[in-house]
Write a protein that holds these residues in place. Structure first.
Motif, mmCIF file in Angstrom:
data_model
loop_
_atom_site.group_PDB
_atom_site.id
_atom_site.type_symbol
_atom_site.label_atom_id
_atom_site.label_comp_id
_atom_site.label_asym_id
_atom_site.label_seq_id
_atom_site.Cartn_x
_atom_site.Cartn_y
_atom_site.Cartn_z
ATOM 1 N N VAL A 466 0.827 -1.208 0.000
ATOM 2 C CA VAL A 466 0.000 0.000 0.000
ATOM 3 C C VAL A 466 0.861 1.259 0.000
ATOM 4 O O VAL A 466 0.633 2.195 -0.774
ATOM 5 C CB VAL A 466 -0.938 -0.007 1.224
ATOM 6 C CG1 VAL A 466 -1.666 1.332 1.337
ATOM 7 C CG2 VAL A 466 -1.918 -1.167 1.134
ATOM 8 N N THR A 467 1.877 1.289 0.847
ATOM 9 C CA THR A 467 2.655 2.516 1.028
ATOM 10 C C THR A 467 3.817 2.650 0.050
ATOM 11 O O THR A 467 4.232 3.764 -0.274
ATOM 12 C CB THR A 467 3.209 2.575 2.464
ATOM 13 O OG1 THR A 467 4.065 1.441 2.686
ATOM 14 C CG2 THR A 467 2.082 2.559 3.483
ATOM 15 N N ALA A 468 4.361 1.533 -0.433
ATOM 16 C CA ALA A 468 5.537 1.596 -1.310
ATOM 17 C C ALA A 468 5.489 0.461 -2.329
ATOM 18 O O ALA A 468 6.300 -0.464 -2.295
ATOM 19 C CB ALA A 468 6.821 1.513 -0.489
ATOM 20 N N PRO A 469 4.509 0.470 -3.264
ATOM 21 C CA PRO A 469 4.357 -0.626 -4.223
ATOM 22 C C PRO A 469 5.542 -0.766 -5.170
ATOM 23 O O PRO A 469 5.684 -1.801 -5.820
ATOM 24 C CB PRO A 469 3.082 -0.266 -4.986
ATOM 25 C CG PRO A 469 2.932 1.210 -4.804
ATOM 26 C CD PRO A 469 3.472 1.521 -3.464
ATOM 27 N N GLY A 470 6.413 0.256 -5.258
ATOM 28 C CA GLY A 470 7.578 0.153 -6.132
ATOM 29 C C GLY A 470 8.755 -0.561 -5.496
ATOM 30 O O GLY A 470 9.809 -0.725 -6.125
#
Length: 861
Positions: A466-470
């Protein structure tokens, strides 16, 4: 989308990739239209219903796990308020009456639906005087004890109910079912109907809700027709590509995997992800909860298992037709989600890969898991699942709040202390949109601290999605993997056994060998053959062990057989088990004279049995393939020759007929009698029918399978000719050319011992019989010689009833007229494909089974 295609697409330009994907999806759409399942129609009344593929798998696992509670499904409800026990009992009875699957028991290959009950037992036990903590403990203990009691899937319906009363306004109701008749999707339906029937007035229970238009038995027959067609083959092709080279993803453990597991486990319950995180996860992907959680689990397993090829097991509902929606039953199918983390993808990219895997698996969800496994032929073990060790199960609907009249109802989880896999994660959304995770894990492998760490890491992965999909998978800040024992390659795999020494094959070993050939449909097997490599599957393995137990009374360990599935290993296990059962005598001397009547297939009590008379071999095992093609539910008995293994040889057809009539009357003293015989066995059935009629017994069927008119010679043929015929008969029965070197001319100059030696040596060299079988082969050769010699000089007596004569397509039509001289009733001829020997082997035996089966059904009317 399989891994190879994904890698090819990665090399194309975005435009070319989009074009190719569009074409592939168009072709998939066109192909899918032809695969759309048609409607399910009810079976005609009286039709024998097969088990569904899912039920077959449950039956096999029940045998493998020795009837443990691993696949029991307890529905436990805490009922607060004044309970009407009689109304609950009426509601339970209405439920079982309405859904036939809840009153179904199982034979080896079919369902047996019992009549609706007058009432379903609901034992009530009072547990007064307990405080709140004591009631909680008592509930856990009593429900777990009741739920662990084994079911007999063959002898009784797999459902039982219990009720405990703490106080007039505080009860615990437990409905315990076997997974073979219910799945997770069925539970809300079941409780909803219980609630509606509980609220109905006496006499009105169930009236507004008639039985569904189709039953589970209809679905099982429909499923088999569909899977055996083109749609099933296309799905099989997909799974063959998708799982090629796949290995189970395994976690580091705290202990090595035991070779014989007890399936002991624990469940960590109530791990809750807040609504904020749940909603954000679902917003990250416009798809099912399964896809999101599987993506997170793929990332976690890639790190913990240090692998880029991840396999996860999951289940799909299997309710692919609208008429299945209101049914209670076991429709789910296990599928394998295989996803690659090669190239260190970001969490967002891994989510896309996982979505493709879930979508493709959903399109191909119908192929039964057992068939997927059979086609992959992975290394087998009774200690673990062959294609995955970690499972993920999700419920897309929110957890229901059940009601029962005016009572306050609370659904309770009561762990049974079992674990089906190394690790199973289950997830469901609550009414407040939180996500509740449960983790069932093997305590034989893992300490709780390891699983707690894994769950904490899973939450970290999900939050990062959710916060850092990369974030690349390799960059996730995880606490694990915790160092431990690697589970791959632990000592549960097959261990090599030495080849048998000369003289190893006792009569018991010969029986094992014959059973392998019968169940696998092969003419011969070698000592070091692996059951699963030469065509066996898990269901056939269970059938083999059960059939061996039926024939000998010796119970072999199915899990042990899966671990060491060679012929030598099974014979060794059989000899050891027999030695343990009879320690006062050596295993090699255990083949006492067999009873004349040998059970071939058990049937339903009260059904008229069928007796199948041995041919020239003296053994009734030649009917094994035919019995599998005949109507289910009928008891089938084989008639074996006297002196088959030891004792006096048959003296005349008249003597055999007297002995067989005596034996039949012991099995069914009152009759009626249905007699069937192939080849010489048809003549023996005819002679026995005459004896039974002379005693006043009622013979309702005499079916002779390609039995030619007896030659009625003045004296028996030469012994050398009969011994040569033995070798020829053995080869032709197996579908092979007769061996060279065993003609009457080549044997005529030898004495009896040398003739037998020549024949046995030739049979061993050609692989028709195993090494070390000389003693057995000498005996069987003499049995063959005695039977043919007595049949050659036999003069039939006149039978006073009708005869059904089933002839191979190569046999002369005059045979019907010739047998008419030996009966006062009509002789009705029937034709089946194949020659005299081929008609008894697959595939022609299927048509013989249909022809004889029709005669049995017609006679029963």
């Amino acid at each position: 989308m399989d891994t190879a295609l994904r890698e090819r697409l990665a090399t194309l330009s975005p435009e070319r990739r989009a074009e190719l994907l569009a074409r592939l999806r168009s072709k998939e759409t066109e192909r899918g239209r032809g695969d759309r399942p048609g409607p399910i129609t009810p079976l005609p009344p009286g039709t024998v219903a097969p088990m569904s593929y899912a039920q077959q798998r449950m039956w096999f696992l029940d045998q493998l796990m020795d009837h443990q509670a691993t696949y029991h499904t307890p529905v436990v409800l805490r009922l607060r308020g004044p309970l009407d026990v009689s109304a609950l009992g009426r509601a339970l009875t209405a439920l079982v009456t309405r859904h036939a699957v809840l009153r179904t028991r199982f034979a080896q290959d079919r369902q047996i639906v019992e009549d609706p009950p007058t009432s379903v037992p609901l034992p009530l036990e009072d547990l007064p005087g307990l405080d709140a903590a004591g009631r909680e403990r008592a509930m856990q203990e009593h429900v777990a004890r009741a739920a662990r009691q084994p079911f007999d899937l063959t002898g009784a319906t797999p459902l039982r109910a219990r009720l405990w009363r703490f106080a007039p306004d505080d009860h615990v109701f437990a409905l315990i079912l076997h997974h073979a008749v219910v799945d997770d999707w069925s539970i809300p339906l079941l409780v909803r109907e219980l609630s509606q029937d509980y609220a109905a007035a006496p006499g009105e229970t169930g009236t507004p809700r008639q039985a569904p238009g189709v039953r589970y038995t209809d679905y099982a027959a429909w499923q088999r027709d569909r899977i055996t067609g083109a749609a099933g083959e296309r799905q099989a092709e997909y799974w063959a590509r998708q799982l090629a080279g796949a290995e189970p993803t395994v976690l580091p453990a705290d202990r090595p995997r035991p070779r014989k597991p007890t399936w002991a486990g624990e469940t960590i319950t109530g791990v809750t992800l807040p609504p904020r995180l749940t909603e954000a996860l679902m917003s990250a992907h416009d798809g099912p909860l399964l896809t999101v959680l599987a993506a997170g689990l793929n990332a976690l397993l890639s790190r913990w298992a240090e692998s880029t090829d991840i396999t996860i097991g999951t289940v799909f509902s299997g309710r692919i037709r609208p008429e299945l929606e209101p049914l209670i039953g076991f429709f789910t199918n296990t599928v394998v989600l295989r996803t690659s983390t090669a190239g260190d993808p970001s969490l967002g990219a891994l989510l896309e890969r996982t979505a493709d895997a879930v979508t493709d698996a959903h399109r191909h969800q119908e192929l039964p898991f057992d068939q997927v496994v059979a086609r992959q032929r992975p290394t087998r073990s009774g200690a673990r699942n062959p294609l995955f060790q970690v499972a993920l199960v999700t419920s897309e609907s929110r957890v229901e709040e059940f009601t029962l009249g005016d009572l306050r109802v609370e659904s309770c989880d009561v762990p049974l202390g079992m674990s089906r896999f190394d690790l199973t994660l289950s997830a469901a959304r609550t009414s407040e949109n939180a996500l509740v995770l449960n983790a069932e894990y093997s305590t034989e492998l893992f300490d709780r601290s390891r699983i707690d760490t894994l769950l904490a890491d899973l939450r970290t992965v999900l939050e990062s999605m959710v916060t850092a999909p990369g974030t690349p998978v390799s960059a996730l800040a995880l606490r694990g993997p915790v160092p431990g024992v690697p589970l791959a390659g632990t000592p549960d795999d097959t261990e090599p056994l030495p080849a048998p020494a000369p003289g190893f094959w006792s009569p018991l070993g010969q029986l094992v060998t014959r059973l392998w050939c019968e169940i696998l449909g092969v003419p011969q097997v070698k000592a070091d053959d692996d059951f699963f490599v030469i065509g066996g599957g898990s269901l056939q393995a269970a059938a083999l062990v059960l059939e061996f137990r039926e024939r000998t009374g010796i119970a072999l360990d199915l899990g042990e057989f899966l671990t060491r599935p060679t012929l030598t290993a099974m014979v060794t296990a059989a000899e050891d088990a027999l030695a343990a059962k009879h320690p006062d005598r050596p295993a090699a001397d255990t083949a006492g004279q067999a009873d004349l009547v040998v059970p071939l297939l058990p049937g339903d009590p009260g059904r008229t049995p069928v007796f199948l008379f041995h041919a020239s071999s003296g053994s009734s095992l030649s009917y094994a393939a035919l019995c599998r093609e005949l109507p289910a539910g009928i008891p089938y008995y084989g008639i074996s020759a006297p002196g088959l293994d030891e004792g006096d040889l048959p003296g005349s057809v008249a003597d055999m007929a007297d002995a067989y009539a005596d034996a039949l009357c012991k099995v069914t003293p009152e009759g009626p009698y249905r007699l069937v015989g192939w080849s010489v066995g048809g003549g023996l059935a005819h002679a026995t029918a005459v004896r039974l009629r002379q005693r006043g017994a009622h013979v309702t069927l005499l079916a002779m399978l390609d039995t030619q008119k007896p030659p009625m010679l003045d004296e028996a043929p030469d012994a050398a000719l009969l011994r040569a015929m033995f070798a020829e008969n053995l080869a032709l029965t197996a579908g092979l050319d007769p061996p060279e070197g065993c003609s009457p001319a080549e044997l005529s100059g030898l004495d009896a011992t040398a003739q037998a030696d020549r024949i046995i040596d030739t049979l061993v060299e050609t692989g028709l019989v195993p090494p070390g079988s000389a003693a057995l082969m000498r005996r069987r050769m003499e049995v063959f010689r005695a039977i043919i010699a007595t049949a050659a000089v036999w003069r039939p007596e006149r039978y006073d009833g009708p005869i059904d004569l089933v002839l191979a397509e190569t046999s002369p039509a005059s045979t019907v007229e010739e047998w008419a001289a030996w009966t006062s009733g009509p002789v009705t001829g029937h034709r089946v494909p194949g020659d005299h020997y081929g008609m008894m082997r697959p595939p022609q035996v299927a048509e013989l089974g249909r022809t004889l089966g029709a005669l049995l059904v017609e006679e029963a009317k």
